[in-house]
Every structure is written in structure tokens, then in C-alpha cells.
Design a protein around this motif. Sequence first.
Motif, PDB file in Angstrom:
ATOM      1  N   VAL A  35      -4.279  -0.809   1.574  1.00 28.90           N
ATOM      2  CA  VAL A  35      -3.940  -0.699   2.985  1.00 28.90           C
ATOM      3  C   VAL A  35      -2.628  -1.445   3.212  1.00 28.90           C
ATOM      4  O   VAL A  35      -2.532  -2.646   2.938  1.00 28.90           O
ATOM      5  N   HIS A  36      -1.624  -0.725   3.692  1.00 33.32           N
ATOM      6  CA  HIS A  36      -0.325  -1.310   4.009  1.00 33.32           C
ATOM      7  C   HIS A  36      -0.301  -1.662   5.489  1.00 33.32           C
ATOM      8  O   HIS A  36      -0.670  -0.844   6.336  1.00 33.32           O
ATOM      9  N   ILE A  37       0.136  -2.880   5.792  1.00 35.68           N
ATOM     10  CA  ILE A  37       0.062  -3.406   7.146  1.00 35.68           C
ATOM     11  C   ILE A  37       1.442  -3.900   7.581  1.00 35.68           C
ATOM     12  O   ILE A  37       2.131  -4.588   6.815  1.00 35.68           O
ATOM     13  N   THR A  38       1.835  -3.516   8.773  1.00 32.39           N
ATOM     14  CA  THR A  38       3.101  -3.985   9.320  1.00 32.39           C
ATOM     15  C   THR A  38       2.840  -4.735  10.617  1.00 32.39           C
ATOM     16  O   THR A  38       1.734  -4.719  11.161  1.00 32.39           O
ATOM     17  N   GLY A  39       3.879  -5.372  11.112  1.00 29.00           N
ATOM     18  CA  GLY A  39       3.762  -6.121  12.354  1.00 29.00           C
ATOM     19  C   GLY A  39       5.095  -6.725  12.725  1.00 29.00           C
ATOM     20  O   GLY A  39       6.131  -6.420  12.121  1.00 29.00           O
ATOM     21  N   ARG A  40       5.074  -7.620  13.692  1.00 31.19           N
ATOM     22  CA  ARG A  40       6.298  -8.246  14.164  1.00 31.19           C
ATOM     23  C   ARG A  40       6.453  -9.637  13.546  1.00 31.19           C
ATOM     24  O   ARG A  40       5.476 -10.343  13.338  1.00 31.19           O
TER      25      ARG A  40
ATOM     26  N   GLY B 235     -12.447  -1.818  16.304  1.00 35.55           N
ATOM     27  CA  GLY B 235     -12.577  -0.394  16.583  1.00 35.55           C
ATOM     28  C   GLY B 235     -13.077   0.395  15.401  1.00 35.55           C
ATOM     29  O   GLY B 235     -13.701   1.452  15.554  1.00 35.55           O
ATOM     30  N   HIS B 236     -12.819  -0.125  14.201  1.00 37.15           N
ATOM     31  CA  HIS B 236     -13.309   0.539  12.989  1.00 37.15           C
ATOM     32  C   HIS B 236     -14.585  -0.117  12.486  1.00 37.15           C
ATOM     33  O   HIS B 236     -15.478   0.545  11.970  1.00 37.15           O
ATOM     34  N   ASN B 237     -14.645  -1.440  12.616  1.00 40.32           N
ATOM     35  CA  ASN B 237     -15.844  -2.197  12.238  1.00 40.32           C
ATOM     36  C   ASN B 237     -16.246  -3.094  13.393  1.00 40.32           C
ATOM     37  O   ASN B 237     -15.459  -3.375  14.292  1.00 40.32           O
ATOM     38  N   ARG B 238     -17.483  -3.577  13.356  1.00 40.55           N
ATOM     39  CA  ARG B 238     -17.938  -4.524  14.374  1.00 40.55           C
ATOM     40  C   ARG B 238     -17.165  -5.831  14.230  1.00 40.55           C
ATOM     41  O   ARG B 238     -16.729  -6.190  13.149  1.00 40.55           O
TER      42      ARG B 238
ATOM     43  N   SER C  99       6.089  -6.413   5.495  1.00 38.43           N
ATOM     44  CA  SER C  99       4.772  -5.789   5.421  1.00 38.43           C
ATOM     45  C   SER C  99       3.852  -6.615   4.543  1.00 38.43           C
ATOM     46  O   SER C  99       4.297  -7.476   3.770  1.00 38.43           O
ATOM     47  N   LEU C 100       2.559  -6.352   4.676  1.00 38.87           N
ATOM     48  CA  LEU C 100       1.531  -6.945   3.838  1.00 38.87           C
ATOM     49  C   LEU C 100       0.729  -5.811   3.221  1.00 38.87           C
ATOM     50  O   LEU C 100       0.643  -4.724   3.781  1.00 38.87           O
ATOM     51  N   ARG C 101       0.126  -6.089   2.074  1.00 38.85           N
ATOM     52  CA  ARG C 101      -0.727  -5.067   1.470  1.00 38.85           C
ATOM     53  C   ARG C 101      -1.968  -5.718   0.879  1.00 38.85           C
ATOM     54  O   ARG C 101      -1.899  -6.762   0.228  1.00 38.85           O
ATOM     55  N   LEU C 102      -3.108  -5.101   1.146  1.00 32.64           N
ATOM     56  CA  LEU C 102      -4.349  -5.504   0.498  1.00 32.64           C
ATOM     57  C   LEU C 102      -4.880  -4.315  -0.290  1.00 32.64           C
ATOM     58  O   LEU C 102      -4.648  -3.160   0.078  1.00 32.64           O
ATOM     59  N   THR C 103      -5.551  -4.594  -1.380  1.00 27.60           N
ATOM     60  CA  THR C 103      -6.149  -3.556  -2.207  1.00 27.60           C
ATOM     61  C   THR C 103      -7.586  -3.964  -2.487  1.00 27.60           C
ATOM     62  O   THR C 103      -7.845  -5.084  -2.925  1.00 27.60           O
ATOM     63  N   ALA C 104      -8.526  -3.070  -2.206  1.00 24.19           N
ATOM     64  CA  ALA C 104      -9.942  -3.431  -2.298  1.00 24.19           C
ATOM     65  C   ALA C 104     -10.739  -2.325  -2.968  1.00 24.19           C
ATOM     66  O   ALA C 104     -10.404  -1.141  -2.872  1.00 24.19           O
ATOM     67  N   LYS C 105     -11.801  -2.754  -3.631  1.00 22.15           N
ATOM     68  CA  LYS C 105     -12.743  -1.823  -4.240  1.00 22.15           C
ATOM     69  C   LYS C 105     -13.903  -1.608  -3.293  1.00 22.15           C
ATOM     70  O   LYS C 105     -14.401  -2.553  -2.669  1.00 22.15           O
ATOM     71  N   GLY C 106     -14.335  -0.370  -3.141  1.00 28.22           N
ATOM     72  CA  GLY C 106     -15.398  -0.033  -2.199  1.00 28.22           C
ATOM     73  C   GLY C 106     -16.752  -0.519  -2.659  1.00 28.22           C
ATOM     74  O   GLY C 106     -17.457   0.190  -3.388  1.00 28.22           O
ATOM     75  N   ILE C 107     -17.113  -1.731  -2.267  1.00 27.52           N
ATOM     76  CA  ILE C 107     -18.412  -2.305  -2.631  1.00 27.52           C
ATOM     77  C   ILE C 107     -19.297  -2.415  -1.396  1.00 27.52           C
ATOM     78  O   ILE C 107     -20.354  -1.809  -1.322  1.00 27.52           O
ATOM     79  N   GLY C 108     -18.852  -3.187  -0.402  1.00 27.37           N
ATOM     80  CA  GLY C 108     -19.605  -3.302   0.848  1.00 27.37           C
ATOM     81  C   GLY C 108     -19.193  -2.225   1.827  1.00 27.37           C
ATOM     82  O   GLY C 108     -18.296  -1.419   1.567  1.00 27.37           O
ATOM     83  N   SER C 109     -19.842  -2.233   2.991  1.00 28.72           N
ATOM     84  CA  SER C 109     -19.557  -1.193   3.975  1.00 28.72           C
ATOM     85  C   SER C 109     -18.136  -1.296   4.511  1.00 28.72           C
ATOM     86  O   SER C 109     -17.496  -0.272   4.787  1.00 28.72           O
ATOM     87  N   THR C 110     -17.608  -2.523   4.664  1.00 27.86           N
ATOM     88  CA  THR C 110     -16.245  -2.674   5.173  1.00 27.86           C
ATOM     89  C   THR C 110     -15.222  -2.178   4.170  1.00 27.86           C
ATOM     90  O   THR C 110     -14.345  -1.382   4.493  1.00 27.86           O
TER      91      THR C 110
ATOM     92  N   ALA D 214     -15.661  -0.200   1.584  1.00 24.90           N
ATOM     93  CA  ALA D 214     -15.819   1.228   1.295  1.00 24.90           C
ATOM     94  C   ALA D 214     -15.225   2.087   2.407  1.00 24.90           C
ATOM     95  O   ALA D 214     -14.794   3.223   2.163  1.00 24.90           O
ATOM     96  N   GLY D 215     -15.186   1.564   3.635  1.00 24.35           N
ATOM     97  CA  GLY D 215     -14.685   2.341   4.757  1.00 24.35           C
ATOM     98  C   GLY D 215     -13.197   2.199   5.000  1.00 24.35           C
ATOM     99  O   GLY D 215     -12.671   2.817   5.929  1.00 24.35           O
ATOM    100  N   LEU D 216     -12.501   1.415   4.170  1.00 28.00           N
ATOM    101  CA  LEU D 216     -11.075   1.211   4.390  1.00 28.00           C
ATOM    102  C   LEU D 216     -10.284   2.512   4.292  1.00 28.00           C
ATOM    103  O   LEU D 216      -9.285   2.687   4.986  1.00 28.00           O
ATOM    104  N   ARG D 217     -10.726   3.427   3.431  1.00 27.65           N
ATOM    105  CA  ARG D 217      -9.971   4.666   3.254  1.00 27.65           C
ATOM    106  C   ARG D 217     -10.001   5.524   4.511  1.00 27.65           C
ATOM    107  O   ARG D 217      -9.207   6.456   4.656  1.00 27.65           O
ATOM    108  N   ASP D 218     -10.904   5.228   5.433  1.00 27.11           N
ATOM    109  CA  ASP D 218     -10.994   5.998   6.674  1.00 27.11           C
ATOM    110  C   ASP D 218     -10.209   5.367   7.819  1.00 27.11           C
ATOM    111  O   ASP D 218     -10.235   5.872   8.948  1.00 27.11           O
ATOM    112  N   LEU D 219      -9.511   4.256   7.546  1.00 22.07           N
ATOM    113  CA  LEU D 219      -8.717   3.620   8.597  1.00 22.07           C
ATOM    114  C   LEU D 219      -7.605   4.556   9.058  1.00 22.07           C
ATOM    115  O   LEU D 219      -6.843   5.077   8.240  1.00 22.07           O
ATOM    116  N   PRO D 220      -7.460   4.765  10.346  1.00 20.24           N
ATOM    117  CA  PRO D 220      -6.361   5.606  10.826  1.00 20.24           C
ATOM    118  C   PRO D 220      -5.053   4.820  10.868  1.00 20.24           C
ATOM    119  O   PRO D 220      -5.048   3.606  11.116  1.00 20.24           O
ATOM    120  N   VAL D 221      -3.957   5.481  10.609  1.00 16.40           N
ATOM    121  CA  VAL D 221      -2.649   4.846  10.733  1.00 16.40           C
ATOM    122  C   VAL D 221      -2.461   4.406  12.185  1.00 16.40           C
ATOM    123  O   VAL D 221      -2.763   5.146  13.119  1.00 16.40           O
TER     124      VAL D 221
END
Length: 449
Positions: free
Chosen positions: A242-247, A266-269, A286-297, A299-306
Motif C-alpha cells: 500500500v503506497h501512502i501519500t500526504g502533506r 471506513g474500511h475497518n472498524r 510517500s510511505l509504503r507498507l507491505t503485508a501478508k494477508g493473515i488477519g482480517s485487516t 487480508a483486506g488491504l488489497r480492497d482499499l480504494p485509492v
Amino acid sequence: MIAVAHPQPVAARRTSDLLARAAVGAFLLVGLGALHLMFVVAGPPAYNTFSSAGRLLGLYLAFAMVCQVLLIARLPLLDRAFGMDRLTGWHRWTGFAVFWLAVLHPSFVILGFARYGQDPVLATALSLSQQVPVLLGLIAVSLIVLIVALSVRIARRRLSYETWHTVHLLFYVVLGLGIVHQVYEGTAFTVNLATQVFWWGLWAFALGALLTGRLIVPLVRNRRHRLRVAAVVSESGDVVSVHITGRHLDRLTARAGQFFLWRFPGHNRWWQVNPFSLSAAPNGRSLRLTAKGIGSTSAGLRDLPVGARVFAEGPYGAFTLARRTRTATLLIAGGIGVTPIRALLEDPDLGRDVIVIYRVRSGNDAVLLGEMRNLARERGARLHLITGRTGGANQPFQPENLRRLVPDITSRDVYVCGPAALTNAILDSLRRLKVPSRQVHAELFRLAG
């Protein structure tokens, strides 16, 4: 190209570490000394030895809870000096101390009242529980027992990180109940003005640190940086970046090797949070995190909307080049533990005398391998990819095999990140190879496990 910088001098870091250790030691000595002084000044209990022991155990319990609050606050001084892994270990052992004290304190108090009144223990317990302050304390004890029961290794393995984290939110309920209980039952705290000022000043410091570190600072930082998802990239079947930008990300004091606690409103509780390491060195844009789909959070990262909002708490961790003592470096990654290692390989402070060992079960599991190879080529580093199941002749991290792969290993700083079993095996081999402990840096993901 990678800009090469000279390693940072270690004198300032060592001074900071010494100050942190001195501060921790002084806090414990002064705190425990004050507890015993308050116990003595309060005078003997009206009943017997059991009551006296119960009072002292209650003081220990309250102080242990203060220590636990300070550990939860994640004070930057302690994080930089000890690292989140060690602090998480302290948090775990302090939790067990709280558990035993929470069980023993009311037990001795009840025994003291039962012996004084010559009544059965159960009848005494039922009678005392009818008093609201005592009842609140007993409810707090029950919640502590529940939290610890779900934290022991056999139970922890059956829980997802999200569930385990949610259960631990009950500690804040325990905290509130415990403070109310102390207000009404803490006779040792109200002996004179000095004991009151010390005790409630101690709690004010702990709660202030908690609110500042876990609420105010994250809110201010996230308002300033306004993080958003810029892109979601599938790295393999179950790994996503997940690539993340900001100010003003150049003002975010993050370093390669550190991690954040990430929330995706909005995506998770709101209470679902995961510690993910940065998988690329922060560049101010920018920042970047890389995760393996183990828990519900995860595993659901691939569904994050831009454009999705991101709430990040941190950065945390001392798994950085600020801890380095030598100019030569060995980076060892196992599985998804490659993420902070890949970020360190990109850090301009790393230098050029670098060896990287990447351990995976098969080539298909080697996520970010292409990036690792490109970075190694630019830096002139040696990259060893080791595949296959461990066993038989395939024992790459046995001391003799590790020395064969890295003959000058004792003259290098070693950074290790991977599954707990692999990391512990490597650390054991490094000890047997007599690599100085100050040159060994490990990220064990204890916060997530």
C-alpha cells in the motif's frame, strides 16, 4: 542511484541510551522506595498480618499498573533506547505481575477480614463485595484474569491479532475501575499531603503520557499530514503493498526499519489496528507498507480504494541504522520479514559493505526480490537467496554455515527480521559465533504476536 552517507556517530546514541536506562532505574527505585515509605507511615493495620500483606500487595499492584500505563504510552525516549520489541516484552511480564498481584491482593485482604471477624472466607468475600468500591475492584480483577487468560501462548495462537487487540482494550476499563477503587480504599495514599501529592502526581504523569502519546500526538500528526492511499499493488497471491501519500511528509520523523500502527477508517472498524513495517525508506513524499494477508485487516488491504483515509500512529521501533556500531553490515530476512530489511537496504546511511541473506521456502515466496536485487546491484551489495525446507543438509543458519557464508560476520552489525523460530535460531547462532551483542539487532514482531 543510492546516495551513500557516512554512518552516524554512536556517541550521541549511547548517551541517550544511558540516560534512558538511568531514568528507568531511578523511576523504579524512587517509586518502590516511596511505596514502602507510605506503607510504614500509614502505620500497622487494624487487624492482622494478612491485612498488612494485602495492603502492601495493593500498593505493589497500583504501582505495577502505573508502569503498565507508561509502557502502553510508548514514550519516545524508551522506544529509541530499547526498541518496541523489548518494551513489548516488558509489557508482557508487567501484565503477568499485575495478574498475580490482582489475585493476591484481594485474597489476603479477604483472609484478613475473615480471621479478624472469625467468619468463613466465602461469607466474608460476599459481605465485602456488597460495598461498591470493593465490587469495582473485584470486577477489575475479573477483567485482568480474562485478559491474561487470552494472552497466554496456547490461547494467543487461536486468536487473530485484531481480536487479541480488541480484548486488550478492556485494560482501559480496568484502569478506570482501579483508580476509582484507590480513591475510596487507598488509605496509604491519604496519610498526609505529601503522600497524596506524590501518588496522584504519579498517576497524573502516567495518564498524561498515555493521552499525549496515544491520542494527542497521533491526532495532531494525522491532521498535519492527512494521509491517503495512493496505490495498492499486489506483490504475490497473498502479499500486497500500500503506497501512502500526504502533506509535509518530510517533517515525519520516520526511518527505514521502523513501523507504524495503521488504521483505515471506513474500511475497518476504528479499533482494528495492525503494526506494519515500512517496506521502503521514507523519502519525504510517500510511505509504503507491505503485508501478508493473515488477519482480517491485512487480508483486506488489497480492497482499499485509492484515496481512502489512513490513520497512522508512530513511527516506532529501534530497528534502524542509528543503532549501528560498525561500517560493515549483514541484513538477514525471512519470509515477510523482508519488509524492514528492504527498507534498510535503501537507506542512504547504510554504506556499501553490505551482505544480504533472504530466506524463503520457495522462489515464489520471495516477495520484493526484484527490488532487492536492484538495490543490491546499485549499492554493490551481495545478495544470497536461500530456498528450500530447513532440515538435513539444508541448515543455512547453523553457526558453521553462517560463518562460511559470511566469514567476517563478527566484524559486522547484523540486522535480523523474520518468523520467531527462524529469528531465534539465528540469534542463537550469532551468540555461538561470539558476535558482540551490541552488533546484533532483531525485529521480532512481538507487538503483533
